[in-house]
Design a protein around this motif. Sequence first.
Motif, PDB file in Angstrom:
ATOM      1  N   THR A 168       0.798  -1.241   0.000  1.00  0.00           N
ATOM      2  CA  THR A 168       0.000   0.000   0.000  1.00  0.00           C
ATOM      3  C   THR A 168       0.824   1.281   0.000  1.00  0.00           C
ATOM      4  OG1 THR A 168      -0.266   0.143   2.411  1.00  0.00           O
ATOM      5  CG2 THR A 168      -1.860  -1.196   1.205  1.00  0.00           C
ATOM      6  N   ILE A 262      -7.329  11.301   5.009  1.00  0.00           N
ATOM      7  CA  ILE A 262      -7.403  10.427   3.839  1.00  0.00           C
ATOM      8  C   ILE A 262      -8.769   9.758   3.862  1.00  0.00           C
ATOM      9  CG2 ILE A 262      -4.916   9.992   3.662  1.00  0.00           C
ATOM     10  CD1 ILE A 262      -5.400   7.317   5.086  1.00  0.00           C
ATOM     11  N   ARG A 263      -9.298   9.464   2.697  1.00  0.00           N
ATOM     12  CA  ARG A 263     -10.597   8.795   2.648  1.00  0.00           C
ATOM     13  C   ARG A 263     -10.490   7.399   3.261  1.00  0.00           C
ATOM     14  NH1 ARG A 263     -15.151  11.510   1.820  1.00  0.00           N
ATOM     15  NH2 ARG A 263     -16.078   9.665   0.811  1.00  0.00           N
ATOM     16  N   LEU A 266      -8.632   3.809   1.914  1.00  0.00           N
ATOM     17  CA  LEU A 266      -7.514   3.971   0.988  1.00  0.00           C
ATOM     18  C   LEU A 266      -6.218   3.402   1.550  1.00  0.00           C
ATOM     19  CD1 LEU A 266      -8.111   7.532  -0.544  1.00  0.00           C
ATOM     20  CD2 LEU A 266      -8.641   5.288  -1.519  1.00  0.00           C
ATOM     21  N   ASN A 299     -13.503   9.804   6.936  1.00  0.00           N
ATOM     22  CA  ASN A 299     -12.061   9.968   6.786  1.00  0.00           C
ATOM     23  C   ASN A 299     -11.281   9.328   7.923  1.00  0.00           C
ATOM     24  OD1 ASN A 299     -12.016  12.023   4.454  1.00  0.00           O
ATOM     25  ND2 ASN A 299     -13.350  13.032   5.931  1.00  0.00           N
ATOM     26  N   MET A 338      -2.433   9.850  -1.531  1.00  0.00           N
ATOM     27  CA  MET A 338      -3.834  10.091  -1.201  1.00  0.00           C
ATOM     28  C   MET A 338      -4.002  11.110  -0.065  1.00  0.00           C
ATOM     29  SD  MET A 338      -2.411   7.446   0.442  1.00  0.00           S
ATOM     30  CE  MET A 338      -2.686   6.051  -0.642  1.00  0.00           C
TER      31      MET A 338
END
Length: 522
Positions: A168, A262-263, A266, A299, A338
């Motif tokens: 990731t 960050i969303r 993700l 988030n 991101m």
Amino acid sequence: MNNFSDALISSGDNVSFWIDTTPIISFKKPEGSAKTEVLIIGGGIAGLTTAYLLSKAGKKVIVVEDGFIGSGETGRTTAHLSNALDDRYYYLERIFGKEAAGLAAESHTAAIDEIEKIIRTEHIDCAFRRVNGYLFLHPSDKEENLDKELEASQRAGLSTILLPKIPTMAGGSDQRCIVFPNQAQFHILQYLSGLAKAIIRYGGIIYTEAHAENITKEGATVNGFAFRADHIVVATNSPVNDVLKMHTKQHAYRSYVIAGKIRKGLLPYALWWDTGDMDSKWVSQPYHYARVAEYDSENDLLIVGGEDHKTGQGDEESLSESARYDKLEAWTRERFPMLGDLSYRWSGQIIEPVDSLGFMGKNPGDENIYIITGDSGNGMTHATLGGMIITDSIRGIPNRWQELYSPSRITLSTAIDFLKEAGNMAVQYMDWIGTPDLQNIADLEPGQGGVLSHGIRKIAVYRDYDNKLSAFNAVCPHLGCIVQWNNDEKSFDCPCHGSRFTHEGKVVNGPSIENLRKIRIT
């Protein structure tokens, strides 16, 4: 209702995510003298863990905290819970031997387990979760060192594995990493809030806005009152009961942190670390560290730290505090694109022992005074270990890690690093004859501070946003170094031993226990 006007909710001008999202944890101020079995000085994770374990075991405990609970360096952490120590296991093997490296791994694993046990026992809602940790090479490090660390960590008893890529992380497809499974994370101030409530339930007493001084084997003076105890635990990040002994074995560093949204989904909840800058001028070889925290329904928060330097010495790299945040943000966006706009930035104080392991136990030369210090980059587990070791010591129970973390230990194999740090400290006294950073008070902008010379005197000055000037003797009360202005946290920092003072001259970090002396200027 408590009056908070004279107290600080944090030891710096910037407010961390943890402090911003937790109500102030306060208790009453001392109103008279007191007698107890155990007096604990410091209301961070080290002090509260010790108080919890002792009060649960039936001991009479009093905690005194200069500010509010968690308002010191505990509230400025990134709250990693890890047995992946920031000094490599192959290094610990070389310094202490294979058996000791195994004990270090075992003890930090036990500290994570202890935190989880406390959370479950006391039903503390603090976003605790088990996660994977990923250790990868800094560009300055050698590939062979990753293999050495894998083998050493496995010899130490950890179930580490090697992956061909970093999960990731952008650009991680061609970088190997070591997976440290079963690490953890939590919301540190929510955890402290739960610990404090449990201490009170078990009969302990907590005082906040309670300044301790004159610490002896009899106890301490707290807000002018005599507090007497059979045992005294100094859990103040850097010991405030010691003039020099421990401060030749460890040194204060400043570390910087950014956090942005960050969303959700993700990034996984996980910990990431690089192995540190092998080319750094600093003995500690600063590294980057990252994690994801829960934020809201849509988030999460990505929290990343690094860009360390010795406290009060950031100018030696010609890099301002704001430039360090910029470097940290650039590093983060390259690997985690991101990341949204930054929501927080703050810095914290890290105490780095020269031989890599913290100091927890009886203060050298004392029979009933204990210290917890030298957190290195593993403050949450180090502090918890300190509470476990000292609780056993006070209760007369043998502890298998006690000798490893003894404050009295001498490690001759780190002599070169010791000399480097000692030499660096000695050079700071040259500030007495060096050119000050401020030539004229008229040059001082609102919200700014600095140090100027007046004859042979060194004067620390600050101009507030109402254009009012404050002035102090710039000599640190601890051992006479000249403090330096920290424009990021709006504090005066000692470059020798890490004492820090607000722009009003109030001490917020030891080892000094005295404020800067006010000076009247025209």
